[in-house]
Motif scaffolding. Structure first.
Motif, PDB file in Angstrom:
ATOM      1  N   ASN A 265       0.918  -1.070   0.091  1.00 56.20           N
ATOM      2  CA  ASN A 265       0.005   0.057   0.026  1.00 56.20           C
ATOM      3  C   ASN A 265       0.757   1.366  -0.105  1.00 56.20           C
ATOM      4  O   ASN A 265       0.581   2.285  -0.913  1.00 56.20           O
ATOM      5  N   LYS A 283      -0.961  -4.215   2.563  1.00 60.06           N
ATOM      6  CA  LYS A 283      -2.389  -4.208   2.614  1.00 60.06           C
ATOM      7  C   LYS A 283      -3.008  -5.594   2.060  1.00 60.06           C
ATOM      8  O   LYS A 283      -2.530  -6.357   0.956  1.00 60.06           O
ATOM      9  N   ALA A 292      -4.153  -2.022   6.974  1.00 58.60           N
ATOM     10  CA  ALA A 292      -3.015  -2.094   6.446  1.00 58.60           C
ATOM     11  C   ALA A 292      -2.006  -2.336   7.691  1.00 58.60           C
ATOM     12  O   ALA A 292      -2.474  -1.584   8.640  1.00 58.60           O
TER      13      ALA A 292
END
Length: 300
Positions: A265, A283, A292
């Protein structure tokens, strides 16, 4: 014939209602319990996966950054190709998502039983056309570089830098183009006539200063968060190596690309002097954007 009458008692209405109520309670709370147990299992599995991906990635990158030439660390914008040195001005471009640096050949310096290159010059025995490196064996160093680069580089593609010199203002590490002489911080070299000789490439050391202690490099590294999806906010983290900016090569065109981790992420970094701090957030595509797991580490 004797007939025996057997009475069969039926459930009363109260008993039936009681059984129905109990079954309803079990059905309601039992289903919720199973759902919660399943959800807990899924999130536990996801959490363990995110922990593994973020931790392994950050440790791998940290190990590589430990052997960087600290002043060579740059932030690069992959779209425009522009860059800035993190040790000087820090991160000035929010779109500079690629972290790049030139690394010391730590594998060669460690060797197996002894260093393949010593990092020490005999200045009295050296001259403008050859540098004598005590305890260095360019033959074995060459073999290792060939193996590490899968045959795409050798000792004649390397460069050295002296530990006591400051970066030149124009093109110290080759990010602005190939270094073709000995006027920059990195000095392109090749093997000499003897195993302990390093010869300059491009031009000799006439009028240049050479110092006793040096480091050798055969590759630069780059970390990029690529394949990024603006909708899911997920991409893949890639490592590039086996390219040499001082020879006019770039990570995108010439580097060997390796996938470090999927479903990343965030990849962020920040430098303060000789320190660099990196953050990686993994994530899961099975959960909402709010879930996340991030890891960060500071490397000297």
């Amino acid at each position: 014939m004797i007939h025996t009458n057997v009475k069969h008692q039926a459930f009363t209405m109260i008993e039936l209602i009681f059984v129905i109520v109990i079954m309803g309670i079990i059905g309601k709370f039992g289903t919720e319990f199973l759902a919660q147990a399943y959800e807990s299992f899924i999130f536990s599995k996801i959490n363990n996966d995110l922990q593994e991906r973020s931790s392994s990635s950050i440790e791998f990158i940290s190990k590589r950054l430990e052997h960087r030439i600290k002043q060579s660390l740059i932030a690069r914008n992959p779209t425009t190709g522009t860059y800035n040195f993190l040790s000087n001005v820090g991160l000035t471009d929010d779109n500079a998502t690629v972290l790049e640096w030139v690394a010391t050949d730590i594998e060669g310096f460690n060797g197996t039983t002894a260093p393949l290159w010593s990092g020490i010059l005999d200045l009295n025995a050296s001259n403008s056309n050859r540098l004598i490196s005590l305890g260095t064996n360019t033959g074995t160093a060459n073999t290792q570089i060939v193996n590490l680069s899968n045959g795409t580089a050798d000792i004649n593609d390397t460069a050295i830098y002296f530990l006591t010199t400051l970066p030149t203002p124009t093109n110290p590490w080759g990010y602005a183009g190939a270094i073709v002489d000995q006027n920059e911080t990195l000095h392109p070299i090749r093997s000499g006539a003897n195993a302990n000789e390093l010869s300059p490439r491009g031009s000799n050391f006439v009028g240049k200063e050479a110092f006793e202690f040096y480091k050798l490099t055969w590759t630069a590294y780059a970390i990029e968060l690529g394949d990024y999806n603006d909708t899911t906010h997920i991409g893949n983290l890639y490592l590039y190596y086996n390219y040499r900016p001082w020879n006019g090569e770039t990570y995108a065109a010439n580097g060997t690309k390796v996938l470090l981790a999927e479903n990343i992420n965030t990849f962020r970094y920040r430098a303060a002097g000789s320190l660099v701090k990196i953050q990686i957030c993994a994530k899961s595509p099975l959960t909402g954007e709010e879930y996340a797991l991030c890891k960060e580490k500071t490397i000297y």
